[in-house]
Design a protein around this motif. Structure first.
Motif, PDB file in Angstrom:
ATOM      1  N   UNK A  66      95.453 123.799  64.384  1.00 34.50           N
ATOM      2  CA  UNK A  66      96.842 123.396  64.520  1.00 34.50           C
ATOM      3  C   UNK A  66      97.139 122.401  63.408  1.00 34.50           C
ATOM      4  N   UNK A  67      98.392 122.331  63.036  1.00 30.11           N
ATOM      5  CA  UNK A  67      98.802 121.454  61.946  1.00 30.11           C
ATOM      6  C   UNK A  67      98.380 120.022  62.244  1.00 30.11           C
ATOM      7  N   UNK A  68      97.712 119.427  61.270  1.00 27.78           N
ATOM      8  CA  UNK A  68      97.302 118.035  61.413  1.00 27.78           C
ATOM      9  C   UNK A  68      96.032 117.833  62.212  1.00 27.78           C
ATOM     10  N   UNK A  69      95.419 118.927  62.635  1.00 26.15           N
ATOM     11  CA  UNK A  69      94.204 118.816  63.425  1.00 26.15           C
ATOM     12  C   UNK A  69      93.068 119.564  62.740  1.00 26.15           C
ATOM     13  N   UNK A  70      91.868 119.326  63.199  1.00 24.33           N
ATOM     14  CA  UNK A  70      90.699 119.961  62.614  1.00 24.33           C
ATOM     15  C   UNK A  70      90.478 121.360  63.134  1.00 24.33           C
ATOM     16  N   UNK A  71      89.522 122.012  62.541  1.00 22.82           N
ATOM     17  CA  UNK A  71      89.144 123.370  62.952  1.00 22.82           C
ATOM     18  C   UNK A  71      88.536 123.337  64.352  1.00 22.82           C
ATOM     19  N   UNK A  72      88.931 124.296  65.176  1.00 24.94           N
ATOM     20  CA  UNK A  72      88.392 124.404  66.532  1.00 24.94           C
ATOM     21  C   UNK A  72      87.860 125.821  66.734  1.00 24.94           C
ATOM     22  N   UNK A  73      86.604 125.918  67.072  1.00 27.24           N
ATOM     23  CA  UNK A  73      86.027 127.232  67.324  1.00 27.24           C
ATOM     24  C   UNK A  73      86.649 127.870  68.549  1.00 27.24           C
ATOM     25  N   UNK A  74      86.580 129.199  68.598  1.00 26.42           N
ATOM     26  CA  UNK A  74      87.117 129.916  69.739  1.00 26.42           C
ATOM     27  C   UNK A  74      86.113 130.896  70.299  1.00 26.42           C
ATOM     28  N   UNK A  75      85.761 131.897  69.484  1.00 27.74           N
ATOM     29  CA  UNK A  75      84.822 132.920  69.928  1.00 27.74           C
ATOM     30  C   UNK A  75      83.997 133.371  68.737  1.00 27.74           C
ATOM     31  N   UNK A  76      82.765 133.734  69.006  1.00 33.01           N
ATOM     32  CA  UNK A  76      81.886 134.151  67.918  1.00 33.01           C
ATOM     33  C   UNK A  76      80.935 135.238  68.398  1.00 33.01           C
ATOM     34  N   UNK A  77      80.489 136.037  67.440  1.00 30.69           N
ATOM     35  CA  UNK A  77      79.510 137.079  67.736  1.00 30.69           C
ATOM     36  C   UNK A  77      78.445 137.034  66.655  1.00 30.69           C
ATOM     37  N   UNK A  78      77.191 137.107  67.073  1.00 29.67           N
ATOM     38  CA  UNK A  78      76.123 137.068  66.077  1.00 29.67           C
ATOM     39  C   UNK A  78      75.651 138.479  65.743  1.00 29.67           C
ATOM     40  N   UNK A  79      74.665 138.556  64.884  1.00 31.52           N
ATOM     41  CA  UNK A  79      74.202 139.853  64.395  1.00 31.52           C
ATOM     42  C   UNK A  79      73.603 140.721  65.509  1.00 31.52           C
ATOM     43  N   UNK A  80      73.161 140.087  66.579  1.00 28.37           N
ATOM     44  CA  UNK A  80      72.588 140.845  67.694  1.00 28.37           C
ATOM     45  C   UNK A  80      73.634 141.236  68.729  1.00 28.37           C
ATOM     46  N   UNK A  81      74.876 140.861  68.473  1.00 26.68           N
ATOM     47  CA  UNK A  81      75.948 141.197  69.405  1.00 26.68           C
ATOM     48  C   UNK A  81      76.178 140.178  70.501  1.00 26.68           C
ATOM     49  N   UNK A  82      75.520 139.027  70.402  1.00 30.50           N
ATOM     50  CA  UNK A  82      75.728 137.971  71.397  1.00 30.50           C
ATOM     51  C   UNK A  82      77.088 137.325  71.162  1.00 30.50           C
ATOM     52  N   UNK A  83      77.893 137.276  72.191  1.00 32.71           N
ATOM     53  CA  UNK A  83      79.238 136.705  72.097  1.00 32.71           C
ATOM     54  C   UNK A  83      79.288 135.398  72.873  1.00 32.71           C
ATOM     55  N   UNK A  84      79.855 134.389  72.238  1.00 33.55           N
ATOM     56  CA  UNK A  84      80.016 133.100  72.901  1.00 33.55           C
ATOM     57  C   UNK A  84      81.444 132.613  72.735  1.00 33.55           C
ATOM     58  N   UNK A  85      81.844 131.718  73.629  1.00 31.70           N
ATOM     59  CA  UNK A  85      83.189 131.162  73.622  1.00 31.70           C
ATOM     60  C   UNK A  85      83.107 129.657  73.799  1.00 31.70           C
ATOM     61  N   UNK A  86      84.101 128.974  73.294  1.00 30.76           N
ATOM     62  CA  UNK A  86      84.212 127.568  73.605  1.00 30.76           C
ATOM     63  C   UNK A  86      84.805 127.437  75.009  1.00 30.76           C
TER      64      UNK A  86
END
Length: 128
Positions: free
Chosen positions: A40-60
């Motif tokens: 968001x404007x004026x704020x830092x980067x915030x993770x949301x969702x990610x997937x690794x090479x093995x297909x593992x999905x994580x969320x904040x």
């Protein structure tokens, strides 16, 4: 490398849904740590969702239970289904390839450690 291209943002009311898409040509999605972060404007980067090479999905914690990440490796396309949207979800969402994280370390909450490629972003606005 070609920059990822996001689409699907827009304006919705609280409780609504949006589906973001990201095409990342040239990236084997199973070769990298990839995911969505928001800023968001004026704020830092915030993770949301990610997937690794093995297909593992994580969320904040901020999006867990409401957002769903999926990947089509055949077309190098990443999706983020966002349900039960809240005004605090308002931000620009970026699809990103994070070269700073190994597959082992690839978690959505680790996006403060970022080096790699990202798209132009797609804007999501949630009104109350």
């Amino acid at each position: 490398q070609v920059q990822p291209v996001e689409s699907g943002g827009g304006s919705v009311q609280a409780g609504g849904s949006l589906r973001l898409s990201c095409v990342a040509p040239g990236y084997g999605l199973r070769n990298y740590c990839v995911g969505w972060y928001r800023q968001e404007r004026g704020k830092g980067r915030e993770g949301g969702a990610a997937i690794n090479a093995d297909g593992r999905i994580t969320y904040t914690d901020a999006v867990k239970g409401r957002f769903t990440l999926s990947a089509d490796t055949a077309t190098s396309t990443l999706y983020l289904q966002m349900n039960s949207l809240k005004p605090e979800d308002t931000a620009t969402y970026y699809c990103s390839i994070n070269l700073a994280l190994s597959s082992y370390d690839c978690y959505a909450g680790s996006w403060h450690d970022f080096e790699g490629y990202w798209g132009q972003g797609t804007r999501v606005t949630v009104s109350s």
